[in-house]
Design a protein around this motif. Sequence first.
Motif, PDB file in Angstrom:
ATOM      1  N   VAL A 117       0.000   8.367 -18.983  1.00  0.00           N
ATOM      2  CA  VAL A 117      -0.095   6.948 -19.360  1.00  0.00           C
ATOM      3  C   VAL A 117       0.196   6.054 -18.156  1.00  0.00           C
ATOM      4  CG1 VAL A 117       1.014   5.134 -20.741  1.00  0.00           C
ATOM      5  CG2 VAL A 117       0.337   7.282 -21.810  1.00  0.00           C
ATOM      6  N   LEU A 118       1.237   6.378 -17.397  1.00  0.00           N
ATOM      7  CA  LEU A 118       1.548   5.583 -16.210  1.00  0.00           C
ATOM      8  C   LEU A 118       0.390   5.590 -15.212  1.00  0.00           C
ATOM      9  CD1 LEU A 118       5.271   6.517 -15.557  1.00  0.00           C
ATOM     10  CD2 LEU A 118       4.377   4.251 -16.087  1.00  0.00           C
ATOM     11  N   LEU A 119      -0.200   6.749 -14.989  1.00  0.00           N
ATOM     12  CA  LEU A 119      -1.331   6.825 -14.061  1.00  0.00           C
ATOM     13  C   LEU A 119      -2.524   6.024 -14.557  1.00  0.00           C
ATOM     14  CD1 LEU A 119      -1.411  10.499 -12.747  1.00  0.00           C
ATOM     15  CD2 LEU A 119      -1.229   8.416 -11.399  1.00  0.00           C
ATOM     16  N   VAL A 120      -2.874   6.194 -15.817  1.00  0.00           N
ATOM     17  CA  VAL A 120      -4.029   5.483 -16.364  1.00  0.00           C
ATOM     18  C   VAL A 120      -3.807   3.976 -16.334  1.00  0.00           C
ATOM     19  CG1 VAL A 120      -5.324   5.059 -18.498  1.00  0.00           C
ATOM     20  CG2 VAL A 120      -4.863   7.394 -17.762  1.00  0.00           C
ATOM     21  N   ARG A 121      -2.636   3.537 -16.736  1.00  0.00           N
ATOM     22  CA  ARG A 121      -2.357   2.097 -16.733  1.00  0.00           C
ATOM     23  C   ARG A 121      -2.315   1.547 -15.313  1.00  0.00           C
ATOM     24  NH1 ARG A 121       2.177  -0.033 -20.436  1.00  0.00           N
ATOM     25  NH2 ARG A 121       0.981  -1.905 -20.060  1.00  0.00           N
ATOM     26  N   PHE A 122      -1.708   2.286 -14.405  1.00  0.00           N
ATOM     27  CA  PHE A 122      -1.593   1.805 -13.033  1.00  0.00           C
ATOM     28  C   PHE A 122      -2.954   1.784 -12.351  1.00  0.00           C
ATOM     29  CE2 PHE A 122      -0.672   2.328  -8.493  1.00  0.00           C
ATOM     30  CZ  PHE A 122       0.109   1.212  -8.295  1.00  0.00           C
ATOM     31  N   LEU A 123      -3.723   2.851 -12.506  1.00  0.00           N
ATOM     32  CA  LEU A 123      -5.050   2.891 -11.875  1.00  0.00           C
ATOM     33  C   LEU A 123      -5.990   1.879 -12.509  1.00  0.00           C
ATOM     34  CD1 LEU A 123      -5.440   6.724 -11.319  1.00  0.00           C
ATOM     35  CD2 LEU A 123      -4.939   4.963  -9.608  1.00  0.00           C
ATOM     36  N   GLY A 124      -5.871   1.653 -13.808  1.00  0.00           N
ATOM     37  CA  GLY A 124      -6.686   0.637 -14.479  1.00  0.00           C
ATOM     38  C   GLY A 124      -6.339  -0.755 -14.003  1.00  0.00           C
ATOM     39  N   ARG A 125      -5.050  -1.003 -13.795  1.00  0.00           N
ATOM     40  CA  ARG A 125      -4.604  -2.330 -13.324  1.00  0.00           C
ATOM     41  C   ARG A 125      -5.056  -2.579 -11.902  1.00  0.00           C
ATOM     42  NH1 ARG A 125       0.640  -4.061 -10.894  1.00  0.00           N
ATOM     43  NH2 ARG A 125       0.875  -1.821 -10.629  1.00  0.00           N
ATOM     44  N   LEU A 144       6.353  14.987 -23.919  1.00  0.00           N
ATOM     45  CA  LEU A 144       6.614  13.568 -23.703  1.00  0.00           C
ATOM     46  C   LEU A 144       6.503  13.212 -22.224  1.00  0.00           C
ATOM     47  CD1 LEU A 144       7.559  10.843 -24.911  1.00  0.00           C
ATOM     48  CD2 LEU A 144       9.882  11.586 -24.397  1.00  0.00           C
ATOM     49  N   LEU A 145       7.025  14.052 -21.360  1.00  0.00           N
ATOM     50  CA  LEU A 145       6.932  13.800 -19.923  1.00  0.00           C
ATOM     51  C   LEU A 145       5.492  13.854 -19.429  1.00  0.00           C
ATOM     52  CD1 LEU A 145      10.040  15.765 -18.648  1.00  0.00           C
ATOM     53  CD2 LEU A 145       9.718  13.287 -18.651  1.00  0.00           C
ATOM     54  N   ILE A 146       4.730  14.816 -19.917  1.00  0.00           N
ATOM     55  CA  ILE A 146       3.320  14.915 -19.521  1.00  0.00           C
ATOM     56  C   ILE A 146       2.561  13.664 -19.937  1.00  0.00           C
ATOM     57  CG2 ILE A 146       1.158  16.161 -19.949  1.00  0.00           C
ATOM     58  CD1 ILE A 146       2.888  18.738 -20.084  1.00  0.00           C
ATOM     59  N   VAL A 147       2.738  13.257 -21.180  1.00  0.00           N
ATOM     60  CA  VAL A 147       2.043  12.065 -21.679  1.00  0.00           C
ATOM     61  C   VAL A 147       2.504  10.819 -20.926  1.00  0.00           C
ATOM     62  CG1 VAL A 147       1.778  10.564 -23.700  1.00  0.00           C
ATOM     63  CG2 VAL A 147       1.520  13.023 -23.939  1.00  0.00           C
ATOM     64  N   ARG A 157       0.836  -1.210   0.000  1.00  0.00           N
ATOM     65  CA  ARG A 157       0.000   0.000   0.000  1.00  0.00           C
ATOM     66  C   ARG A 157       0.869   1.258   0.000  1.00  0.00           C
ATOM     67  NH1 ARG A 157      -4.492   2.379  -1.105  1.00  0.00           N
ATOM     68  NH2 ARG A 157      -5.412   3.732   0.447  1.00  0.00           N
ATOM     69  N   ALA A 158       1.935   1.259   0.775  1.00  0.00           N
ATOM     70  CA  ALA A 158       2.819   2.432   0.830  1.00  0.00           C
ATOM     71  C   ALA A 158       3.467   2.692  -0.522  1.00  0.00           C
ATOM     72  CB  ALA A 158       3.891   2.229   1.894  1.00  0.00           C
ATOM     73  N   ARG A 159       3.880   1.651  -1.207  1.00  0.00           N
ATOM     74  CA  ARG A 159       4.469   1.826  -2.534  1.00  0.00           C
ATOM     75  C   ARG A 159       3.420   2.306  -3.532  1.00  0.00           C
ATOM     76  NH1 ARG A 159       8.775  -3.081  -3.445  1.00  0.00           N
ATOM     77  NH2 ARG A 159      10.177  -2.449  -1.785  1.00  0.00           N
ATOM     78  N   HIS A 160       2.213   1.826  -3.386  1.00  0.00           N
ATOM     79  CA  HIS A 160       1.098   2.260  -4.231  1.00  0.00           C
ATOM     80  C   HIS A 160       0.888   3.772  -4.084  1.00  0.00           C
ATOM     81  CE1 HIS A 160      -2.920   1.856  -6.118  1.00  0.00           C
ATOM     82  NE2 HIS A 160      -3.294   2.743  -5.220  1.00  0.00           N
ATOM     83  N   VAL A 161       0.830   4.235  -2.856  1.00  0.00           N
ATOM     84  CA  VAL A 161       0.641   5.659  -2.574  1.00  0.00           C
ATOM     85  C   VAL A 161       1.825   6.469  -3.087  1.00  0.00           C
ATOM     86  CG1 VAL A 161       0.453   7.362  -0.710  1.00  0.00           C
ATOM     87  CG2 VAL A 161      -0.894   5.261  -0.621  1.00  0.00           C
ATOM     88  N   ALA A 162       3.040   5.976  -2.894  1.00  0.00           N
ATOM     89  CA  ALA A 162       4.231   6.686  -3.359  1.00  0.00           C
ATOM     90  C   ALA A 162       4.246   6.802  -4.877  1.00  0.00           C
ATOM     91  CB  ALA A 162       5.493   5.976  -2.875  1.00  0.00           C
ATOM     92  N   PHE A 163       3.865   5.756  -5.572  1.00  0.00           N
ATOM     93  CA  PHE A 163       3.844   5.766  -7.029  1.00  0.00           C
ATOM     94  C   PHE A 163       2.834   6.774  -7.561  1.00  0.00           C
ATOM     95  CE2 PHE A 163       2.468   4.243 -11.179  1.00  0.00           C
ATOM     96  CZ  PHE A 163       3.690   4.053 -11.806  1.00  0.00           C
ATOM     97  N   TRP A 185       4.012  10.371  -6.702  1.00  0.00           N
ATOM     98  CA  TRP A 185       5.098  10.784  -7.595  1.00  0.00           C
ATOM     99  C   TRP A 185       4.548  11.242  -8.937  1.00  0.00           C
ATOM    100  CZ3 TRP A 185       6.683   7.419 -11.796  1.00  0.00           C
ATOM    101  CH2 TRP A 185       7.691   7.982 -12.578  1.00  0.00           C
ATOM    102  N   ASN A 186       3.606  10.501  -9.487  1.00  0.00           N
ATOM    103  CA  ASN A 186       3.032  10.888 -10.774  1.00  0.00           C
ATOM    104  C   ASN A 186       2.239  12.185 -10.680  1.00  0.00           C
ATOM    105  OD1 ASN A 186       3.427   9.093 -13.180  1.00  0.00           O
ATOM    106  ND2 ASN A 186       3.089   7.594 -11.579  1.00  0.00           N
ATOM    107  N   VAL A 187       1.442  12.319  -9.644  1.00  0.00           N
ATOM    108  CA  VAL A 187       0.640  13.539  -9.488  1.00  0.00           C
ATOM    109  C   VAL A 187       1.547  14.747  -9.261  1.00  0.00           C
ATOM    110  CG1 VAL A 187      -1.060  14.679  -8.017  1.00  0.00           C
ATOM    111  CG2 VAL A 187      -1.415  12.315  -8.728  1.00  0.00           C
ATOM    112  N   LEU A 188       2.536  14.607  -8.389  1.00  0.00           N
ATOM    113  CA  LEU A 188       3.459  15.721  -8.143  1.00  0.00           C
ATOM    114  C   LEU A 188       4.283  16.044  -9.389  1.00  0.00           C
ATOM    115  CD1 LEU A 188       4.651  14.929  -4.519  1.00  0.00           C
ATOM    116  CD2 LEU A 188       3.152  16.781  -5.274  1.00  0.00           C
ATOM    117  N   GLY A 189       4.648  15.039 -10.152  1.00  0.00           N
ATOM    118  CA  GLY A 189       5.361  15.279 -11.405  1.00  0.00           C
ATOM    119  C   GLY A 189       4.512  16.067 -12.388  1.00  0.00           C
ATOM    120  N   LEU A 190       3.235  15.719 -12.487  1.00  0.00           N
ATOM    121  CA  LEU A 190       2.328  16.474 -13.360  1.00  0.00           C
ATOM    122  C   LEU A 190       2.153  17.905 -12.869  1.00  0.00           C
ATOM    123  CD1 LEU A 190      -0.411  13.847 -14.214  1.00  0.00           C
ATOM    124  CD2 LEU A 190       1.063  15.050 -15.829  1.00  0.00           C
TER     125      LEU A 190
END
Length: 91
Positions: free
Chosen positions: A78-86, A71-74, A18-24, A27-32
Motif C-alpha cells: 500500500v505504501l509503495l502504490v500510494r507513494f508511486l501514484g502520488r 499485515l506487513l506485506i500489505v 530525491r535522496a529521500r525518495h530513493v531511500a523510501f 526501504w519498501n522494496v527491501l522490506g518486501l
Amino acid sequence: MAIGALFIAWAAIPVTTRARHVAFIAWNVLGLLDLTVVVTTAMHFVRSAPASLEPLRHFPLVLLPTFVVPLLIVSHLVLLVRFLGRTSSTR
C-alpha cells in the motif's frame, strides 16, 4: 530490516528530496524482499522439519504467520502504490 526501517523513517520522512525518495522506495522494496525470505524459509522448515515450527501453532505466536506477516506485506504494498501514484501524478 525492521530496526533499519526506524532509521529510514527518521531520515527520509517527509520525502522532500530525491535522496529521500530513493531511500523510501528502497526501504519498501527491501522490506518486501525480507518478508519474502522469511516466508520462503518458513515454508522450507515446514517441509524439512515441521516440529521446528510447532511453537508457531499456539497463541500468541500463531499471530505472526496469520496476522503480522500478511499485515506487513500489505502495508508495504500500500505504501509503495500510494507513494508511486502520488509521485507519478505530480510529474
